[in-house]
Write a protein that holds these residues in place. Sequence first.
Motif, PDB file in Angstrom:
ATOM      1  N   GLY A  30       0.825  -1.202   0.000  1.00 45.86           N
ATOM      2  CA  GLY A  30       0.000   0.000   0.000  1.00 45.86           C
ATOM      3  C   GLY A  30       0.859   1.251   0.000  1.00 45.86           C
ATOM      4  O   GLY A  30       1.957   1.259  -0.548  1.00 45.86           O
ATOM      5  N   HIS A  31       0.341   2.311   0.642  1.00 50.04           N
ATOM      6  CA  HIS A  31       1.035   3.597   0.675  1.00 50.04           C
ATOM      7  C   HIS A  31       0.893   4.199   2.065  1.00 50.04           C
ATOM      8  O   HIS A  31       0.117   3.728   2.883  1.00 50.04           O
ATOM      9  CB  HIS A  31       0.427   4.561  -0.359  1.00 50.04           C
ATOM     10  CG  HIS A  31       0.295   3.970  -1.727  1.00 50.04           C
ATOM     11  ND1 HIS A  31       1.379   3.648  -2.499  1.00 50.04           N
ATOM     12  CD2 HIS A  31      -0.799   3.600  -2.433  1.00 50.04           C
ATOM     13  CE1 HIS A  31       0.960   3.130  -3.644  1.00 50.04           C
ATOM     14  NE2 HIS A  31      -0.360   3.083  -3.631  1.00 50.04           N
ATOM     15  N   ARG A  48       1.749  -4.357   8.198  1.00 50.46           N
ATOM     16  CA  ARG A  48       0.960  -4.534   6.983  1.00 50.46           C
ATOM     17  C   ARG A  48       1.641  -5.517   6.044  1.00 50.46           C
ATOM     18  O   ARG A  48       0.997  -6.149   5.208  1.00 50.46           O
ATOM     19  CB  ARG A  48       0.795  -3.175   6.299  1.00 50.46           C
ATOM     20  CG  ARG A  48       0.101  -3.248   4.968  1.00 50.46           C
ATOM     21  CD  ARG A  48      -0.025  -1.901   4.344  1.00 50.46           C
ATOM     22  NE  ARG A  48      -1.112  -1.148   4.966  1.00 50.46           N
ATOM     23  CZ  ARG A  48      -1.513   0.042   4.561  1.00 50.46           C
ATOM     24  NH1 ARG A  48      -0.908   0.628   3.549  1.00 50.46           N
ATOM     25  NH2 ARG A  48      -2.502   0.647   5.152  1.00 50.46           N
TER      26      ARG A  48
END
Length: 200
Positions: free
Chosen positions: A156-157, A195
């Motif tokens: 993701g970011h 994550r």
Amino acid sequence: MAERQGFGETDSGRVALVATELATNILKHGQGGEVLVGPYGDGADSGIELIALDKGPGIANVAASFADGYSTAGTAGKGLGAVVRQSHFVDIASWPGSGTAILARLKRGQPQEGSTDTSQVGAVSVPMHGEEVCGDSWSVSIAPEQTTLLVADGLGHGPDAAEAAVEAVRLFHRYNGHRAPVLLEYIHGGLRATRGAAVS
């Protein structure tokens, strides 16, 4: 930036000249891009680092492009030559059809002919547009008989991706010395509380 690093007026002028030439090359040849500017190193081996990145057609003859008078845009062809003369270290990589990256490092004082840079490994990580932090990280371990490089792309970011990438680097150093497959297993296990990240 140069003034914050203790550069005087003349040395700051050299930084400005290099930045201008790199930006001009991006506009004329690179179909747009960006120039990253920041400090590097510490102590006597420190200064300003500029990295010009574009996604243009690339440079067909990198060696010739450094010579004064070489131009593919009908200009005087002194841009990269000026960058070399004003910098303590310059490196360039160009990929036909993909773009060009130019690194220039400047220290206080006029560069001497034959001056060299002591760095061997480096990387650039920048956040995506709209993000405050970069979700990627990297590190290197240099031993007498082995050099190990790590690249981690947090899934993701944003902050959660950055946290995973930074944790991968921490684990890389904690378990350094193991063969790569074992090291990756340790990193994989340690990232379960995050994550996660793609790591190589």
